[in-house]
Design a protein around this motif. Structure first.
Motif, PDB file in Angstrom:
ATOM      1  N   ALA A 161       0.849  -1.189   0.000  1.00 17.60           N
ATOM      2  CA  ALA A 161       0.000   0.000   0.000  1.00 17.60           C
ATOM      3  C   ALA A 161       0.887   1.243   0.000  1.00 17.60           C
ATOM      4  CB  ALA A 161      -0.915   0.000   1.216  1.00 17.60           C
ATOM      5  N   PRO A 162       0.426   2.328  -0.631  1.00 17.81           N
ATOM      6  CA  PRO A 162       1.247   3.539  -0.664  1.00 17.81           C
ATOM      7  C   PRO A 162       1.303   4.240   0.694  1.00 17.81           C
ATOM      8  CG  PRO A 162      -0.877   3.934  -1.731  1.00 17.81           C
ATOM      9  CD  PRO A 162      -0.824   2.468  -1.384  1.00 17.81           C
ATOM     10  N   ALA A 163       2.332   5.067   0.862  1.00 12.29           N
ATOM     11  CA  ALA A 163       2.469   5.863   2.084  1.00 12.29           C
ATOM     12  C   ALA A 163       1.205   6.691   2.297  1.00 12.29           C
ATOM     13  CB  ALA A 163       3.687   6.776   1.968  1.00 12.29           C
ATOM     14  N   GLY A 164       0.831   6.855   3.559  1.00 14.67           N
ATOM     15  CA  GLY A 164      -0.376   7.601   3.898  1.00 14.67           C
ATOM     16  C   GLY A 164      -1.613   6.730   4.039  1.00 14.67           C
ATOM     17  N   THR A 165      -1.467   5.435   3.783  1.00 13.36           N
ATOM     18  CA  THR A 165      -2.584   4.490   3.866  1.00 13.36           C
ATOM     19  C   THR A 165      -2.633   3.865   5.258  1.00 13.36           C
ATOM     20  OG1 THR A 165      -2.303   3.922   1.529  1.00 13.36           O
ATOM     21  CG2 THR A 165      -3.561   2.365   2.873  1.00 13.36           C
ATOM     22  N   THR A 166      -3.826   3.612   5.759  1.00 16.38           N
ATOM     23  CA  THR A 166      -4.017   2.798   6.962  1.00 16.38           C
ATOM     24  C   THR A 166      -4.814   1.573   6.550  1.00 16.38           C
ATOM     25  OG1 THR A 166      -3.970   4.711   8.433  1.00 16.38           O
ATOM     26  CG2 THR A 166      -4.960   2.694   9.304  1.00 16.38           C
ATOM     27  N   LEU A 167      -4.229   0.404   6.792  1.00 11.80           N
ATOM     28  CA  LEU A 167      -4.892  -0.867   6.487  1.00 11.80           C
ATOM     29  C   LEU A 167      -5.432  -1.453   7.788  1.00 11.80           C
ATOM     30  CD1 LEU A 167      -2.139  -2.414   4.165  1.00 11.80           C
ATOM     31  CD2 LEU A 167      -4.299  -1.374   3.430  1.00 11.80           C
ATOM     32  N   CYS A 171      -8.663 -11.282  12.129  1.00  9.48           N
ATOM     33  CA  CYS A 171      -8.542 -12.711  11.892  1.00  9.48           C
ATOM     34  C   CYS A 171      -9.923 -13.169  11.445  1.00  9.48           C
ATOM     35  CB  CYS A 171      -8.110 -13.448  13.164  1.00  9.48           C
ATOM     36  SG  CYS A 171      -8.122 -15.247  12.965  1.00  9.48           S
ATOM     37  N   ALA A 172     -10.023 -13.704  10.251  1.00  8.60           N
ATOM     38  CA  ALA A 172     -11.328 -14.109   9.724  1.00  8.60           C
ATOM     39  C   ALA A 172     -11.887 -15.318  10.457  1.00  8.60           C
ATOM     40  CB  ALA A 172     -11.230 -14.392   8.225  1.00  8.60           C
ATOM     41  N   VAL A 173     -11.074 -15.994  11.260  1.00  5.89           N
ATOM     42  CA  VAL A 173     -11.534 -17.116  12.070  1.00  5.89           C
ATOM     43  C   VAL A 173     -11.984 -16.637  13.449  1.00  5.89           C
ATOM     44  CG1 VAL A 173     -10.882 -19.378  13.019  1.00  5.89           C
ATOM     45  CG2 VAL A 173      -9.893 -18.607  10.851  1.00  5.89           C
ATOM     46  N   HIS A 174     -11.290 -15.623  13.978  1.00  9.15           N
ATOM     47  CA  HIS A 174     -11.561 -15.065  15.311  1.00  9.15           C
ATOM     48  C   HIS A 174     -11.677 -13.546  15.162  1.00  9.15           C
ATOM     49  CE1 HIS A 174      -8.908 -18.665  15.742  1.00  9.15           C
ATOM     50  NE2 HIS A 174      -9.922 -19.044  16.504  1.00  9.15           N
ATOM     51  N   PRO A 175     -12.836 -13.016  14.740  1.00  9.32           N
ATOM     52  CA  PRO A 175     -12.927 -11.610  14.323  1.00  9.32           C
ATOM     53  C   PRO A 175     -12.773 -10.567  15.430  1.00  9.32           C
ATOM     54  CG  PRO A 175     -15.062 -12.686  14.169  1.00  9.32           C
ATOM     55  CD  PRO A 175     -14.066 -13.755  14.491  1.00  9.32           C
ATOM     56  N   TRP A 176     -12.686 -10.978  16.685  1.00 11.11           N
ATOM     57  CA  TRP A 176     -12.382 -10.003  17.741  1.00 11.11           C
ATOM     58  C   TRP A 176     -10.893  -9.653  17.714  1.00 11.11           C
ATOM     59  CZ3 TRP A 176     -13.837 -15.024  18.561  1.00 11.11           C
ATOM     60  CH2 TRP A 176     -12.867 -15.876  19.079  1.00 11.11           C
ATOM     61  N   MET A 177     -10.090 -10.472  17.040  1.00 14.03           N
ATOM     62  CA  MET A 177      -8.667 -10.171  16.850  1.00 14.03           C
ATOM     63  C   MET A 177      -8.569  -9.168  15.714  1.00 14.03           C
ATOM     64  SD  MET A 177      -7.076 -14.062  17.071  1.00 14.03           S
ATOM     65  CE  MET A 177      -5.363 -13.527  16.912  1.00 14.03           C
ATOM     66  N   GLN A 178      -8.231  -7.922  16.052  1.00 11.27           N
ATOM     67  CA  GLN A 178      -8.227  -6.837  15.076  1.00 11.27           C
ATOM     68  C   GLN A 178      -6.993  -5.961  15.253  1.00 11.27           C
ATOM     69  OE1 GLN A 178     -11.893  -4.598  15.402  1.00 11.27           O
ATOM     70  NE2 GLN A 178     -13.143  -6.440  15.432  1.00 11.27           N
ATOM     71  N   GLY A 179      -6.617  -5.263  14.177  1.00  6.26           N
ATOM     72  CA  GLY A 179      -5.499  -4.341  14.277  1.00  6.26           C
ATOM     73  C   GLY A 179      -5.430  -3.449  13.069  1.00  6.26           C
ATOM     74  N   LYS A 180      -4.343  -2.677  12.993  1.00  9.09           N
ATOM     75  CA  LYS A 180      -4.157  -1.808  11.833  1.00  9.09           C
ATOM     76  C   LYS A 180      -2.676  -1.664  11.517  1.00  9.09           C
ATOM     77  CE  LYS A 180      -4.522   2.584  14.320  1.00  9.09           C
ATOM     78  NZ  LYS A 180      -5.270   3.832  14.423  1.00  9.09           N
ATOM     79  N   ILE A 181      -2.446  -1.406  10.234  1.00  8.27           N
ATOM     80  CA  ILE A 181      -1.105  -1.174   9.712  1.00  8.27           C
ATOM     81  C   ILE A 181      -1.088   0.255   9.187  1.00  8.27           C
ATOM     82  CG2 ILE A 181       0.614  -1.861   8.008  1.00  8.27           C
ATOM     83  CD1 ILE A 181      -0.886  -4.642   7.959  1.00  8.27           C
ATOM     84  N   VAL A 182      -0.253   1.103   9.762  1.00 14.56           N
ATOM     85  CA  VAL A 182      -0.110   2.482   9.312  1.00 14.56           C
ATOM     86  C   VAL A 182       1.089   2.506   8.375  1.00 14.56           C
ATOM     87  CG1 VAL A 182       0.289   4.863  10.027  1.00 14.56           C
ATOM     88  CG2 VAL A 182      -1.068   3.330  11.486  1.00 14.56           C
ATOM     89  N   VAL A 183       0.853   2.932   7.135  1.00  9.57           N
ATOM     90  CA  VAL A 183       1.921   2.937   6.116  1.00  9.57           C
ATOM     91  C   VAL A 183       2.467   4.350   5.999  1.00  9.57           C
ATOM     92  CG1 VAL A 183       2.538   2.304   3.763  1.00  9.57           C
ATOM     93  CG2 VAL A 183       0.682   1.095   4.914  1.00  9.57           C
ATOM     94  N   LYS A 184       3.770   4.477   6.257  1.00  6.48           N
ATOM     95  CA  LYS A 184       4.447   5.789   6.180  1.00  6.48           C
ATOM     96  C   LYS A 184       5.152   5.951   4.867  1.00  6.48           C
ATOM     97  CE  LYS A 184       3.657   7.299  10.337  1.00  6.48           C
ATOM     98  NZ  LYS A 184       3.378   8.538  10.858  1.00  6.48           N
TER      99      LYS A 184
END
Length: 184
Positions: A161-167, A171-184
């Motif tokens: 993903a390009p810089a400035g994106t947040t992904l 976990c599609a098996v355990h959907p309470w497991m969540q997070g984010k990837i900040v792309v610089k």
């Protein structure tokens, strides 16, 4: 006395949350590792059952083109996990949404041998990396999977993903497991 205890407890929780959010979102020089952790299950009869599976860290900061390694926290974990990119609006935010996760239904079956059947011993994961766009993690539907026992205990993938994106991911098996990837 009880009010002072509760006030102290609230302050401690807030301080811990602030520390954790700054400590876990720090940039990393040469790739990062996201662990699938399982701290067991808490159970209180007639009250609740709490499953303590989560991503650690929950938020990572990477440069575009940098790699992420997704692996188990410890050996002999028997639960498969995915790191599946979703739209922020697709992240479950209530118990009912976790139990009927539409993003999970959309994305979780693609890695299976027979995407139209339930996962299990006769319908194993056969596609460990899925790319909806260009290779790497860059858009909703991109997903990597790990499973023990077996050869897929960890996987390394580039964030394209390009810089400035947040992904956002879950976990599609355990959907309470969540997070984010900040792309610089």
């Amino acid at each position: 006395m009880r009010k002072r205890y509760l006030a102290g407890l609230v302050l401690a929780v807030v301080a811990a949350a602030l520390f954790a959010s700054t400590a876990l979102t720090a940039p990393h020089a040469s790739g990062v590792t996201i662990l699938a952790k399982d701290d067991g299950v808490s159970f209180k009869p007639n009250k609740y059952l709490q499953d303590d599976m989560y991503f650690s860290p929950g938020t990572v900061t990477v440069k575009s083109g940098e790699s992420i390694t997704f692996k188990f926290n410890e050996a002999n974990s028997m639960e498969p996990h995915t790191l599946t990119i979703v739209k922020k609006s697709e992240l479950p935010t209530t118990g009912a949404q976790v139990e009927n996760c539409t993003a999970c239904q959309r994305y979780a079956t693609a890695p299976l041998k027979n995407p139209k059947a339930q996962p299990g011993q006769n319908n194993p994961i056969v596609h460990w990396t899925l790319n909806k766009g260009k290779p790497g993690l860059d858009e909703p539907g991109d997903s990597v999977a790990i499973q023990e026992p077996g050869p897929h205990k960890s996987i390394t993938v580039k964030v394209s993903a390009p810089a400035g994106t947040t992904l956002y991911f879950l976990c599609a098996v355990h959907p309470w497991m969540q997070g984010k990837i900040v792309v610089k």
